[in-house]
Design an enzyme around this catalytic site. Structure first.
Site, mmCIF file in Angstrom:
data_model
loop_
_atom_site.group_PDB
_atom_site.id
_atom_site.type_symbol
_atom_site.label_atom_id
_atom_site.label_comp_id
_atom_site.label_asym_id
_atom_site.label_seq_id
_atom_site.Cartn_x
_atom_site.Cartn_y
_atom_site.Cartn_z
ATOM 1 N N HIS A 78 0.833 -1.196 0.000
ATOM 2 C CA HIS A 78 0.000 0.000 0.000
ATOM 3 C C HIS A 78 0.870 1.248 0.000
ATOM 4 O O HIS A 78 1.949 1.263 0.584
ATOM 5 C CB HIS A 78 -1.010 0.001 1.155
ATOM 6 C CG HIS A 78 -0.426 -0.050 2.534
ATOM 7 N ND1 HIS A 78 0.032 1.077 3.183
ATOM 8 C CD2 HIS A 78 -0.245 -1.071 3.397
ATOM 9 C CE1 HIS A 78 0.464 0.741 4.396
ATOM 10 N NE2 HIS A 78 0.317 -0.559 4.554
ATOM 11 N N ASP A 80 -0.148 4.338 1.035
ATOM 12 C CA ASP A 80 -0.493 5.332 2.049
ATOM 13 C C ASP A 80 0.181 5.032 3.386
ATOM 14 O O ASP A 80 0.586 3.902 3.650
ATOM 15 C CB ASP A 80 -2.021 5.384 2.236
ATOM 16 C CG ASP A 80 -2.644 4.026 2.557
ATOM 17 O OD1 ASP A 80 -2.190 3.012 2.003
ATOM 18 O OD2 ASP A 80 -3.567 3.984 3.394
ATOM 19 N N GLU A 144 -5.065 1.525 2.387
ATOM 20 C CA GLU A 144 -5.052 0.363 3.292
ATOM 21 C C GLU A 144 -5.210 0.816 4.734
ATOM 22 O O GLU A 144 -5.842 0.142 5.550
ATOM 23 C CB GLU A 144 -3.746 -0.422 3.117
ATOM 24 C CG GLU A 144 -3.740 -1.794 3.799
ATOM 25 C CD GLU A 144 -3.437 -1.775 5.289
ATOM 26 O OE1 GLU A 144 -3.836 -2.724 5.987
ATOM 27 O OE2 GLU A 144 -2.813 -0.804 5.774
ATOM 28 N N GLU A 172 2.076 -7.328 3.283
ATOM 29 C CA GLU A 172 2.823 -6.989 4.494
ATOM 30 C C GLU A 172 2.522 -7.943 5.655
ATOM 31 O O GLU A 172 1.435 -8.498 5.772
ATOM 32 C CB GLU A 172 2.461 -5.572 4.934
ATOM 33 C CG GLU A 172 0.994 -5.449 5.355
ATOM 34 C CD GLU A 172 0.567 -4.020 5.604
ATOM 35 O OE1 GLU A 172 1.366 -3.248 6.157
ATOM 36 O OE2 GLU A 172 -0.562 -3.679 5.228
HETATM 37 ZN ZN ZN Z 1 0.610 -1.505 6.401
#
Ligand code: ZN
Length: 398
Positions: A78, A80, A144, A172
């Site tokens: 992600h 962000d 996310e 992740e």
């Molecule tokens: Zn994360």
């Protein structure tokens, strides 16, 4: 530090990405996209961009395999990051400064480092002349950190995602404080529930019947008893990690207008994360029963109610897992399999019955995600690239 890696191009690349302020709220992803387009061009990968929800772009780089009809490998990250309390940082959170072999910045662990590790591993693999059998996609998704519903959540429902023909996904995990690498094959289900306890309003001096305070007390007791049970399970078994039990937290209490007035209602909101062993229907029935026991008119509603999502099986029937495990064994990396305590985009992938693992190759590091001074040791970062250099080909050649 035995060698100074702070001038390594991979580190400079990480710094560039960390300096982009893709921070909530109201993230502008333009700079991320420009950066990623540049990376894809350097790597010689094709790029697709999708805007399924306005202002929530998704970028996918593709390395076409020699057998493109086979299901592909997805390396997701992600773009962000969560907000910062800038004054509490010893280095500015978007400067990517390095001190004593450690880079500081929002996203250093969660998860711009992982994105750059994917990119750098692909760069090195291309330089060695490696050609994957399966197609490899690198996806970069928005939002996310606010639940992912408008990012990966919408993406997986689209034609574009289906066209990627994903057979397996990596995303992740969490940094590990020990020397064991953590691998996540499941997530708990998030339920955000609000319980409304109505009652008779009136003067604060009277002991009126049908009292909202008595009702909310009953509800809070029940949830806090459940909380105790989970705490006890963890105390009794040190092998358990946070993802193995149901977590219960009272997060919002509202109601009341003045101290001598009994209000007409109290509302109690709880954050619940249901362990994989919980039967969702039975759990909801239990809450329903508590509400009726609490007194007349007590109701519940959900702000979020995640469906049950099965764990990715880690057995001989999952060839991607066998390839992953063979690689970590070959590299002599100790691995611990866990259930993720929070939520990640992997749940949207697993909902489609696509196997997905959460893996962040960070060890011997205090998890610092969402905290002040989020940071990463550069030698750990560089080691992570080497690990992906082995794992990616193993997965692509399944
Ligand atoms: Zn994360």
């Amino acid at each position: 530090m035995s060698t100074d890696v702070s001038a390594d191009p991979a580190v400079l690349n990480l710094q560039t990405y960390l300096r982009i302020r893709s921070v909530h709220p109201n993230v502008n992803y333009d700079e991320c996209l420009a950066y990623l387009r540049g990376q894809a061009q350097q790597l010689g990968l094709s790029v697709q961009e999708y805007t399924i929800v306005p202002k929530k772009p998704i970028l996918v780089m593709t390395w076409t395999g020699s057998d493109p009809a086979l299901p592909s490998i997805l390396l997701n990250s992600h773009m962000d990051v969560v907000p910062v309390f800038e004054k509490s940082w010893k280095h500015p959170p978007f400067a990517a400064e390095i001190e004593d072999g450690v880079v500081y910045g929002r996203g250093a662990q969660d998860m711009k480092s992982v994105a750059v590790q994917y990119i750098e591993a692909v760069r090195r693999l291309k330089q060695t002349g490696f050609k994957p059998k399966r197609t490899i996609h690198l996806s970069f998704v928005p939002d996310e950190e606010v639940g992912g519903r408008q990012g990966m959540g919408e993406f997986v429902k689209s034609e574009h995602f289906r066209a990627l023909n994903v057979g397996f996904s990596l995303d992740e995990g969490l940094a590990s404080a020990s020397s064991e690498y953590l691998v996540y094959n499941a997530e708990r289900s998030i339920w955000h529930i609000s319980i409304t306890c109505p009652g008779k309003s009136g003067h604060g001096s009277l002991l009126l019947p049908d009292n909202c305070g008595e009702k909310v007390r009953y509800i809070i007791d029940k949830f806090m008893d459940l909380r105790q049970e989970s705490k006890k399970k963890m105390e009794d078994n040190p092998e358990l990690t946070a993802g193995d039990v149901t977590s219960v937290n009272l997060t919002i209490l509202s109601g009341g207008i003045q101290n001598n007035v009994v209000p007409e209602k109290f509302v109690a909101s709880f954050d619940l994360r249901l362990a994989l062993s919980v039967n969702h229907q039975e759990f909801e029935n239990m809450i329903k029963k508590w509400c009726s026991e609490a007194g007349p008119g007590v109701t519940y509603d959900f702000d979020q109610k995640d469906a049950f999502v099965a764990a990715t099986p880690l057995d001989n029937g999952n060839p991607y897992w066998l390839a992953f495990k063979a690689t970590t064994d070959e590299l002599k990396l100790p691995v611990k399999i866990c259930t993720f305590p929070g939520g990640t985009d992997s749940r949207y992938i697993r909902e489609l019955n696509i196997p997905a693992l959460g893996f962040t190759p960070i060890i011997n590091t205090e998890p610092g995600l969402h905290q002040h001074n989020e940071s990463l040791k550069l030698d750990v970062f560089m080691r992570g690239i080497q690990i992906y250099e082995k794992i990616i080909p193993a997965l692509a050649n399944v």
